[in-house]
Design a protein around this motif. Sequence first.
Motif, PDB file in Angstrom:
ATOM      1  N   GLY A  16      -0.384   8.706   2.985  1.00  0.00           N
ATOM      2  CA  GLY A  16      -0.681   7.389   3.521  1.00  0.00           C
ATOM      3  C   GLY A  16       0.297   6.334   3.039  1.00  0.00           C
ATOM      4  N   SER A  17       0.025   5.101   3.465  1.00  0.00           N
ATOM      5  CA  SER A  17       0.906   3.974   3.148  1.00  0.00           C
ATOM      6  C   SER A  17       0.111   2.784   2.636  1.00  0.00           C
ATOM      7  N   THR A  19       1.016  -1.550   1.330  1.00  0.00           N
ATOM      8  CA  THR A  19       1.982  -2.599   1.049  1.00  0.00           C
ATOM      9  C   THR A  19       1.398  -3.532   0.010  1.00  0.00           C
ATOM     10  N   GLY A  72      11.023   6.342   0.073  1.00  0.00           N
ATOM     11  CA  GLY A  72       9.628   6.138   0.435  1.00  0.00           C
ATOM     12  C   GLY A  72       9.130   4.719   0.202  1.00  0.00           C
ATOM     13  N   GLN A  87       6.617  -2.037   0.038  1.00  0.00           N
ATOM     14  CA  GLN A  87       6.094  -1.168   1.073  1.00  0.00           C
ATOM     15  C   GLN A  87       6.193   0.266   0.576  1.00  0.00           C
ATOM     16  N   SER A  89       5.298   4.271   1.397  1.00  0.00           N
ATOM     17  CA  SER A  89       4.917   5.236   2.416  1.00  0.00           C
ATOM     18  C   SER A  89       4.971   6.638   1.837  1.00  0.00           C
ATOM     19  N   ASP A  90       4.338   7.558   2.540  1.00  0.00           N
ATOM     20  CA  ASP A  90       4.285   8.953   2.110  1.00  0.00           C
ATOM     21  C   ASP A  90       3.847   9.057   0.644  1.00  0.00           C
TER      22      ASP A  90
END
Length: 131
Positions: A16-17, A19, A72, A87, A89-90
């Motif tokens: 998932g991600s 921020t 990432g 940010q 991600s992964d």
Amino acid sequence: QVQLVESGGGSVQAGGSLTLSCAASGSTVSTTCMGWIRQAPGKEREGVASINSGPQTTQSQTTHYTDSVKGGFTISKDYAKNILYLQMSDLNPEDTAMYYCGARRIGCSSGLPAPGDFAFWGQGTQVTVSS
């Protein structure tokens, strides 16, 4: 003096991600270098990413990342709002930690600062990644 307030942490599943945000107030001169630091339970604090720039938006930015997050994570800064972002991600369970925002007057164009080199810290925001 600089006040830093982080937000955006939470719980996500692997892959998932998220921020993260860090709102800075006070002396913008003291935020020439800003970064993210994390600390997992039972582990040392680790520098995650940094961005070097002055208070003027026309200055070029220099970013640095620890090897484990390259590709990432992305650090950025909104000068108009004086907010730092990360940010992510992964995400994987190894990214689980308390994430702190840091700032200092001295620039960091040459490399990622050690956690202890930041003069100002936020209170942290928890990121939990489940498998």
